[in-house]
Design an enzyme around this catalytic site. Structure first.
Site, PDB file in Angstrom:
ATOM      1  CE  LYS A  23      -2.114  -1.108   3.997  1.00  0.00           C
ATOM      2  NZ  LYS A  23      -1.103  -2.383   4.106  1.00  0.00           N
ATOM      3  NE  ARG A  98      -4.199  -0.943   9.951  1.00  0.00           N
ATOM      4  CZ  ARG A  98      -3.470  -0.635   9.115  1.00  0.00           C
ATOM      5  NH1 ARG A  98      -3.242   0.535   8.649  1.00  0.00           N
ATOM      6  NH2 ARG A  98      -2.462  -1.273   9.355  1.00  0.00           N
ATOM      7  NE  ARG A 137       8.156  -2.771   6.347  1.00  0.00           N
ATOM      8  CZ  ARG A 137       6.879  -2.463   6.591  1.00  0.00           C
ATOM      9  NH1 ARG A 137       6.283  -1.789   5.323  1.00  0.00           N
ATOM     10  NH2 ARG A 137       6.315  -2.856   7.568  1.00  0.00           N
ATOM     11  NE  ARG A 166       6.228  -0.500  10.229  1.00  0.00           N
ATOM     12  CZ  ARG A 166       5.214  -0.378   9.205  1.00  0.00           C
ATOM     13  NH1 ARG A 166       5.351   0.358   8.142  1.00  0.00           N
ATOM     14  NH2 ARG A 166       4.083  -0.862   9.746  1.00  0.00           N
ATOM     15  NE  ARG A 177       1.935  -4.833  11.105  1.00  0.00           N
ATOM     16  CZ  ARG A 177       3.123  -4.523  10.484  1.00  0.00           C
ATOM     17  NH1 ARG A 177       4.272  -5.486  10.544  1.00  0.00           N
ATOM     18  NH2 ARG A 177       2.884  -4.121   9.208  1.00  0.00           N
TER      19      ARG A 177
HETATM   20  P1  AP5 Z   1       4.736  -1.368   1.830  1.00  0.00           P
HETATM   21  O1  AP5 Z   1       4.644  -0.574   0.532  1.00  0.00           O
HETATM   22  O2  AP5 Z   1       5.490  -1.094   3.031  1.00  0.00           O
HETATM   23  O3  AP5 Z   1       3.446  -2.310   2.341  1.00  0.00           O
HETATM   24  P2  AP5 Z   1       2.351  -1.790   3.182  1.00  0.00           P
HETATM   25  O4  AP5 Z   1       1.175  -2.510   2.539  1.00  0.00           O
HETATM   26  O5  AP5 Z   1       2.274  -0.202   3.350  1.00  0.00           O
HETATM   27  O6  AP5 Z   1       2.841  -2.645   4.679  1.00  0.00           O
HETATM   28  P3  AP5 Z   1       2.897  -1.923   6.009  1.00  0.00           P
HETATM   29  O7  AP5 Z   1       3.419  -2.886   6.777  1.00  0.00           O
HETATM   30  O8  AP5 Z   1       3.425  -0.625   6.060  1.00  0.00           O
HETATM   31  O9  AP5 Z   1       0.879  -1.858   6.275  1.00  0.00           O
HETATM   32  P4  AP5 Z   1       0.442  -1.665   7.453  1.00  0.00           P
HETATM   33  O10 AP5 Z   1      -0.951  -1.595   7.044  1.00  0.00           O
HETATM   34  O11 AP5 Z   1       0.521  -3.148   8.557  1.00  0.00           O
HETATM   35  O12 AP5 Z   1       1.182  -0.869   8.472  1.00  0.00           O
HETATM   36  P5  AP5 Z   1       0.718   0.970   8.676  1.00  0.00           P
HETATM   37  O13 AP5 Z   1       2.212   1.770   8.720  1.00  0.00           O
HETATM   38  O14 AP5 Z   1      -0.377   1.261   7.956  1.00  0.00           O
HETATM   39  O15 AP5 Z   1       5.705  -3.019   1.621  1.00  0.00           O
HETATM   40  C1  AP5 Z   1       6.085  -3.816   2.488  1.00  0.00           C
HETATM   41  C2  AP5 Z   1       7.503  -4.433   1.845  1.00  0.00           C
HETATM   42  O16 AP5 Z   1       7.359  -5.071   0.690  1.00  0.00           O
HETATM   43  C3  AP5 Z   1       8.526  -2.991   1.553  1.00  0.00           C
HETATM   44  O17 AP5 Z   1       9.811  -3.696   2.089  1.00  0.00           O
HETATM   45  C4  AP5 Z   1       8.527  -3.142   0.095  1.00  0.00           C
HETATM   46  O18 AP5 Z   1       9.837  -2.451  -0.428  1.00  0.00           O
HETATM   47  C5  AP5 Z   1       8.119  -4.548  -0.478  1.00  0.00           C
HETATM   48  N1  AP5 Z   1       7.320  -4.717  -1.677  1.00  0.00           N
HETATM   49  C6  AP5 Z   1       6.079  -3.632  -2.055  1.00  0.00           C
HETATM   50  N2  AP5 Z   1       5.601  -3.968  -3.139  1.00  0.00           N
HETATM   51  C7  AP5 Z   1       6.290  -5.148  -3.729  1.00  0.00           C
HETATM   52  C8  AP5 Z   1       6.259  -5.723  -4.713  1.00  0.00           C
HETATM   53  N3  AP5 Z   1       5.048  -5.602  -5.579  1.00  0.00           N
HETATM   54  N4  AP5 Z   1       6.907  -7.011  -4.819  1.00  0.00           N
HETATM   55  C9  AP5 Z   1       7.989  -7.369  -3.792  1.00  0.00           C
HETATM   56  N5  AP5 Z   1       7.925  -6.659  -2.670  1.00  0.00           N
HETATM   57  C10 AP5 Z   1       7.254  -5.390  -2.715  1.00  0.00           C
HETATM   58  O19 AP5 Z   1       0.251   0.661  10.281  1.00  0.00           O
HETATM   59  C11 AP5 Z   1       1.140   0.469  11.192  1.00  0.00           C
HETATM   60  C12 AP5 Z   1       0.337   0.479  12.638  1.00  0.00           C
HETATM   61  O20 AP5 Z   1      -0.015   1.980  12.873  1.00  0.00           O
HETATM   62  C13 AP5 Z   1      -0.972  -0.401  12.810  1.00  0.00           C
HETATM   63  O21 AP5 Z   1      -0.597  -1.744  13.110  1.00  0.00           O
HETATM   64  C14 AP5 Z   1      -1.642   0.192  13.830  1.00  0.00           C
HETATM   65  O22 AP5 Z   1      -1.217  -0.088  15.117  1.00  0.00           O
HETATM   66  C15 AP5 Z   1      -1.456   1.776  13.338  1.00  0.00           C
HETATM   67  N6  AP5 Z   1      -2.453   2.219  12.442  1.00  0.00           N
HETATM   68  C16 AP5 Z   1      -2.060   3.001  11.065  1.00  0.00           C
HETATM   69  N7  AP5 Z   1      -3.455   3.166  10.582  1.00  0.00           N
HETATM   70  C17 AP5 Z   1      -4.463   2.765  11.447  1.00  0.00           C
HETATM   71  C18 AP5 Z   1      -5.802   3.106  11.181  1.00  0.00           C
HETATM   72  N8  AP5 Z   1      -6.395   3.453  10.193  1.00  0.00           N
HETATM   73  N9  AP5 Z   1      -6.434   2.530  12.415  1.00  0.00           N
HETATM   74  C19 AP5 Z   1      -5.888   2.019  13.379  1.00  0.00           C
HETATM   75  N10 AP5 Z   1      -4.559   1.967  13.803  1.00  0.00           N
HETATM   76  C20 AP5 Z   1      -3.866   2.265  12.571  1.00  0.00           C
END
Ligand code: AP5
Length: 235
Positions: A23, A98, A137, A166, A177
């Protein structure tokens, strides 16, 4: 080639998908390519932690164990961001909504602010690939950028900061998660599925492959939106 219509219709994209689906990676690309704002609730919270804001320090304990931050806090953050004038051209939301409560709040925000339909994209990636990606990552400890995985460098390509894992990318927290995703976020697919602007994208292809599919589908929805009533397409 399909003409771009950004100046007439706000391009408002939500990227749904489990942790590691790509994402953040794709949201940055679409936002940069189309001049949209990129709103990542995870990045906003991590920036707040870096700045030691009280609200974010409460969130940190939840984030570190893979739990969700409360809806009220997150909705207030997103609402404030989407009401600013620089979001009227469009936005890419990454990590929000979410929960169904967050999705309902977003609908209310869209009713209030207008500026085009919501394009809802569900990025689908098999679980073993998600676990593999998150285990590998590394992010910059200074600017938070994802490191390019092909490099063996220990420093960030953007600012030279040290690359670290991270806190929530350890194997145990990733499992938690994913289970929170299945319980709280996956139901959003049903919430949006019947809308004419809902699309599914295979996120298990190369980053360029995903980006190309997204490019085409955003153009497709915008063309449909300009051909029919934008208000009708919103829901
Ligand atoms: P990446 O692009 O970082 O993936 P992502 O889907 O953004 O993964 P995240 O782990 O950041 O998402 P998340 O939803 O768990 O975390 P968030 O920060 O939102 O890619 C991941 C890896 O894969 C990278 O190394 C990339 O290079 C690689 N990659 C990408 N595309 C690829 C491809 N096509 N092929 C191969 N490799 C690839 O949330 C973190 C925390 O914050 C949550 O757990 C929660 O506690 C809190 N939080 C955030 N938003 C909310 C909300 N709306 N409500 C409540 N709590 C929230």
């Amino acid at each position: 080639m399909i003409p771009r219509r950004e100046n007439r219709v706000g391009i408002n994209v939500i990227l749904l998908g489990p942790p590691g689906a790509g994402k953040g990676t794709q949201a940055s690309r679409i936002a940069a390519a189309r001049g949209l704002i990129h709103v990542s609730t995870g990045d906003i919270l991590r920036d707040g932690i870096q700045a030691q804001l009280p609200m974010a320090m409460i969130a940190k304990a939840l984030m570190d164990r893979g739990a969700l931050v409360d809806d009220e806090t997150i909705i207030a953050i997103v609402r404030e961001r989407l009401m600013r004038a620089d979001s009227h051209r469009g936005f890419v939301l990454d990590g929000f909504p979410r929960t169904v409560a967050q999705a309902c709040a977003l609908d209310a925000i869209m009713d209030e602010r207008g500026h085009g339909p919501l394009i809802v994209v569900n990025l689908v990636v098999p679980e073993p690939e998600l676990v593999r990606r998150l285990a590998g990552r590394r992010i910059c400890s200074k600017c938070g950028t994802n490191a390019v995985q092909a490099t063996a460098s220990l420093a960030c390509g953007q600012c030279g900061g040290a690359l670290v894992q991270r806190a929530d990318d350890t194997e145990a927290v990733v499992r938690d998660r994913l289970s929170v995703y299945r319980r709280s976020t996956k139901p959003l697919v049903d919430y949006y599925r019947e809308r004419p602007t809902f699309r599914i994208v295979n996120g298990a292809q190369s980053q360029d492959g995903v980006a190309n599919e997204l490019e085409i589908l955003v153009d497709d929805v915008i063309v449909s939106a300009t051909a029919s009533s934008i208000e009708t397409l919103q829901y």
